[in-house]
Design a protein around this motif. Sequence first.
Motif, mmCIF file in Angstrom:
data_model
loop_
_atom_site.group_PDB
_atom_site.id
_atom_site.type_symbol
_atom_site.label_atom_id
_atom_site.label_comp_id
_atom_site.label_asym_id
_atom_site.label_seq_id
_atom_site.Cartn_x
_atom_site.Cartn_y
_atom_site.Cartn_z
ATOM 1 N N ALA A 109 0.833 -1.208 0.000
ATOM 2 C CA ALA A 109 0.000 0.000 0.000
ATOM 3 C C ALA A 109 0.866 1.257 0.000
ATOM 4 C CB ALA A 109 -0.938 0.009 1.209
ATOM 5 N N VAL A 113 0.124 0.509 -4.352
ATOM 6 C CA VAL A 113 -0.555 -0.604 -5.003
ATOM 7 C C VAL A 113 -2.045 -0.462 -4.681
ATOM 8 C CG1 VAL A 113 -0.828 -3.110 -5.123
ATOM 9 C CG2 VAL A 113 1.455 -2.112 -4.890
ATOM 10 N N LEU A 114 -2.825 -0.202 -5.739
ATOM 11 C CA LEU A 114 -4.258 0.064 -5.570
ATOM 12 C C LEU A 114 -5.082 -1.006 -6.276
ATOM 13 C CD1 LEU A 114 -4.177 3.880 -6.367
ATOM 14 C CD2 LEU A 114 -4.070 2.801 -4.134
ATOM 15 N N GLY A 115 -6.403 -0.837 -6.213
ATOM 16 C CA GLY A 115 -7.297 -1.806 -6.851
ATOM 17 C C GLY A 115 -7.820 -2.765 -5.809
ATOM 18 N N LYS A 116 -8.209 -3.947 -6.242
ATOM 19 C CA LYS A 116 -8.778 -4.921 -5.332
ATOM 20 C C LYS A 116 -7.642 -5.749 -4.728
ATOM 21 C CE LYS A 116 -12.506 -8.324 -5.273
ATOM 22 N NZ LYS A 116 -13.563 -8.999 -6.015
ATOM 23 N N ARG A 117 -7.815 -6.124 -3.461
ATOM 24 C CA ARG A 117 -6.753 -6.893 -2.792
ATOM 25 C C ARG A 117 -6.953 -8.378 -3.072
ATOM 26 N NH1 ARG A 117 -6.402 -4.855 3.195
ATOM 27 N NH2 ARG A 117 -4.322 -5.761 3.073
ATOM 28 N N VAL A 176 -4.086 -2.849 -9.641
ATOM 29 C CA VAL A 176 -4.242 -4.283 -9.859
ATOM 30 C C VAL A 176 -5.587 -4.548 -10.521
ATOM 31 C CG1 VAL A 176 -4.438 -6.521 -8.709
ATOM 32 C CG2 VAL A 176 -2.792 -4.836 -7.884
ATOM 33 N N LYS A 179 -10.448 -10.213 -10.505
ATOM 34 C CA LYS A 179 -11.611 -10.419 -9.644
ATOM 35 C C LYS A 179 -11.199 -11.113 -8.341
ATOM 36 C CE LYS A 179 -16.276 -12.336 -9.960
ATOM 37 N NZ LYS A 179 -16.202 -13.661 -9.360
ATOM 38 N N ASP A 180 -10.580 -12.277 -8.469
ATOM 39 C CA ASP A 180 -10.144 -13.024 -7.284
ATOM 40 C C ASP A 180 -8.628 -13.159 -7.234
ATOM 41 O OD1 ASP A 180 -12.805 -13.433 -6.699
ATOM 42 O OD2 ASP A 180 -12.885 -15.300 -7.825
ATOM 43 N N GLU B 271 -19.183 -7.297 -5.660
ATOM 44 C CA GLU B 271 -17.875 -7.756 -5.196
ATOM 45 C C GLU B 271 -16.763 -6.774 -5.553
ATOM 46 O OE1 GLU B 271 -17.347 -11.914 -6.206
ATOM 47 O OE2 GLU B 271 -19.424 -12.275 -5.625
ATOM 48 N N ASP B 272 -17.165 -5.543 -5.848
ATOM 49 C CA ASP B 272 -16.165 -4.543 -6.208
ATOM 50 C C ASP B 272 -15.574 -3.938 -4.945
ATOM 51 O OD1 ASP B 272 -14.644 -2.470 -7.051
ATOM 52 O OD2 ASP B 272 -16.189 -1.452 -8.199
ATOM 53 N N THR B 273 -14.440 -4.483 -4.522
ATOM 54 C CA THR B 273 -13.780 -3.916 -3.339
ATOM 55 C C THR B 273 -12.468 -3.250 -3.731
ATOM 56 O OG1 THR B 273 -12.758 -6.054 -2.905
ATOM 57 C CG2 THR B 273 -14.783 -5.559 -1.700
ATOM 58 N N SER B 274 -12.451 -2.685 -4.926
ATOM 59 C CA SER B 274 -11.225 -2.005 -5.362
ATOM 60 C C SER B 274 -11.162 -0.619 -4.733
ATOM 61 C CB SER B 274 -11.223 -1.883 -6.884
ATOM 62 O OG SER B 274 -12.323 -1.100 -7.283
ATOM 63 N N VAL B 275 -9.964 -0.163 -4.510
ATOM 64 C CA VAL B 275 -9.759 1.178 -3.963
ATOM 65 C C VAL B 275 -9.027 2.006 -5.010
ATOM 66 C CG1 VAL B 275 -8.734 2.532 -2.106
ATOM 67 C CG2 VAL B 275 -9.628 0.256 -1.615
ATOM 68 N N TYR B 301 -4.932 -0.252 2.111
ATOM 69 C CA TYR B 301 -6.188 0.334 1.656
ATOM 70 C C TYR B 301 -7.152 -0.832 1.582
ATOM 71 C CZ TYR B 301 -2.952 3.877 -0.123
ATOM 72 O OH TYR B 301 -1.971 4.811 -0.229
ATOM 73 N N THR B 447 -12.867 -16.036 -1.539
ATOM 74 C CA THR B 447 -13.199 -16.318 -2.928
ATOM 75 C C THR B 447 -12.617 -17.649 -3.373
ATOM 76 O OG1 THR B 447 -11.232 -15.197 -3.686
ATOM 77 C CG2 THR B 447 -13.236 -13.895 -3.577
#
Lengths: 240, 453
Positions: A109, A113-117, A176, A179-180, B271-275, B301, B447
């Motif tokens: 972080a 590094v952004l987006g979904k974890r 990033v 989806k998973d 399921e959109d948990t993007s930051v 984040y 997931t």
Amino acid sequence: MVAVDYVVIGAGYAGLKCAETLMDKGFKILIFDMRESGGEISVFSKLSDFSSKYEKYIEEVEELKKDIPVDIGTVIKSKPVIVNSGNGLKRFEAKRVLLCTGATDVAPAKLNVLGKRVAGIYTLETALRLISENNRIGNEVLIAAKEDKIVELAESQFYRLGYEVELSELYGDISVIGKDRVEGVKIGEETYNCDTLVVYGGRSSFNPLKLRGTPVGNVVTCTYDYSKVEENVKNFLSKI
Amino acid sequence: MYDVAIVGAGVTGCFVAKELSKYNLKVIVFERKAAMGLEQTKGCSGVIHAFQLPFNSLKGKLCLEGNAIMDEESEELGFSFKRVGLLLVATNRITKILLPVLKAYFSRYVEVKRIEKKEILEMEPNLRENVKGGLLFPSAGVVNPVEMTYAAYRFAKENGVEFKFNSKVEDISRKPNSFVLKTSDGEFEAKYVLNCAGVYADDVAKMVGYELKITPGKGSHIVFNEKGFSNHLIAAIPLKPDKRTKGGGALVSIDGKVIWGPNLVDVESKEDTSVTREEIEGLKRKFGRLFKKLPKDVIAYYAGVRSIAGNDFVINQPIRNFINVAGIQSPGLTAAPAIARRVVRMLAASGLELKKKENTIKYKFTRIRELSKDEIEKVVEQNPDYGEIICLCNLVSKAEILEVARDFPSFDAVKHITRAGMDCNKCHADIIVLMQRECNKTVKDCTGSELVW
């Protein structure tokens, strides 16, 4: 309570080196490590590309491991020294405590590094540890890193282990996609197709319990460049 | 035949299960993911709210009730709960003038104190000097939401509730006096069905012919590892309150880290948990203006998705013996114990016979960081794995990690329940290697995406 001259916390390169010198000088010492003797040098010794690059340190650590009895246990307090291990809590009195607890990679972080974890994002340190234990961390690896010799070494190591590898410098945000699991990474205007992201943007000292003592080695230099760690250890030992 | 089937093992489902486990009933819980509490629950802020407006709404009432019984719940189930207090600050003249009115209004429902500027700055020295005064709500607190859910799950499990993970309810058919739930694990019959399916509660409601609209509302957070930067939950009194959100705050976690958030962003996907960068900058602007400087050491984040069904919780019985516990957005965590009690009363009113068990088993968690030196000696003697610390930052032992990993081979479950690896990445490889050895496979989260191939 057992009383010694020095307690050394951490039995990596710096800790073992300090322990050796102090023992040679006739001091009474104890050296502890949470895991096993050898620290990250032991990790490097299990990776072919790293083992040639770090040969000198690996050999030295192997020798030191033979000579220096390391107690496995976690030092949770340094004044007095309290150690938790499978044998319960032990207390020791030490005139001086050396912190040889090493460094850890900066969190993703902090490197934007952004987006979904999703799964498949690792710090370099975690990735190296995992592949050194024969775990496969993906197929197509993007290493996003600041300029550092360790990065080329990591690249060739991944390549040798059969990964597809791409390199990118760290600039701006690392977004990033996926989806998973990592499905791609966007850095600036460039989009990379990959299933694994390895990030490296420097290290910081590892002493989360804020133990008090004299820091020596990588806990001071915070690097993968062991010539710098060596120099720091030498400097410290020359003053004893 | 089960007495009650619960769909969903988030904080709501687990607390209802926990409450029902105190009675002589056959209860089963279905969770489509690999572990409990890893979806909406994991993504929330961990705040136990002092209040929720409007006070006369269902969520307003359940919030007060949940808050009031939280100490009791934390004691009974064994999760950490700290009343750190909420500090609502006036940052302009208009809100400062409003303070006496607000205090008079709030004090009808909840404990509140007027705090002068000087006192606020003593309590929170990093706040900017332009703070003009404020209100302190001492009953507000924080928990680790996944740990809290796990504690309820553990209590329910020890007391006989059956849990099916990786088990998706695909259809529900009605029989004269029961329901048949078709799941990926086969068919199960139950007299009562509770829909605690969070963002998917609409899909489950539809299975019995009830239309419910759940819209996903994302909330993002920034986590800083500068412990002690601020010590309360802090927010500025808004000039114009937003009906849809309390607006987040400069929060703290149960272990003193700083959390700024959440915001509210309408999203397409549940399921959109993007930051995004935009959100981070938005949060930094919004809460940064309260403080003299930014906290140090960003470590994460994260985002969660609220299940929004209009303005209030939807707790109803659209058809006989089928209860929706839906639209549980904020303050759902706070309300969870109260929701559970309410649902039990609804079940009783619908004819479910409730007979209290003579004894319930209280599960005792062993957490090294909470023990005295003598206690550590004792537990290590019984199990040397307590003597092997894996996470130094939060003092988590191998035994604690294995206890969770054997139930859930999920890295996120282990991390959130035990706190191992929450503060830095140093021990991540150790945890994964340990889990690979014990469970053969490690997934990242609920997931099921594999962490190591």
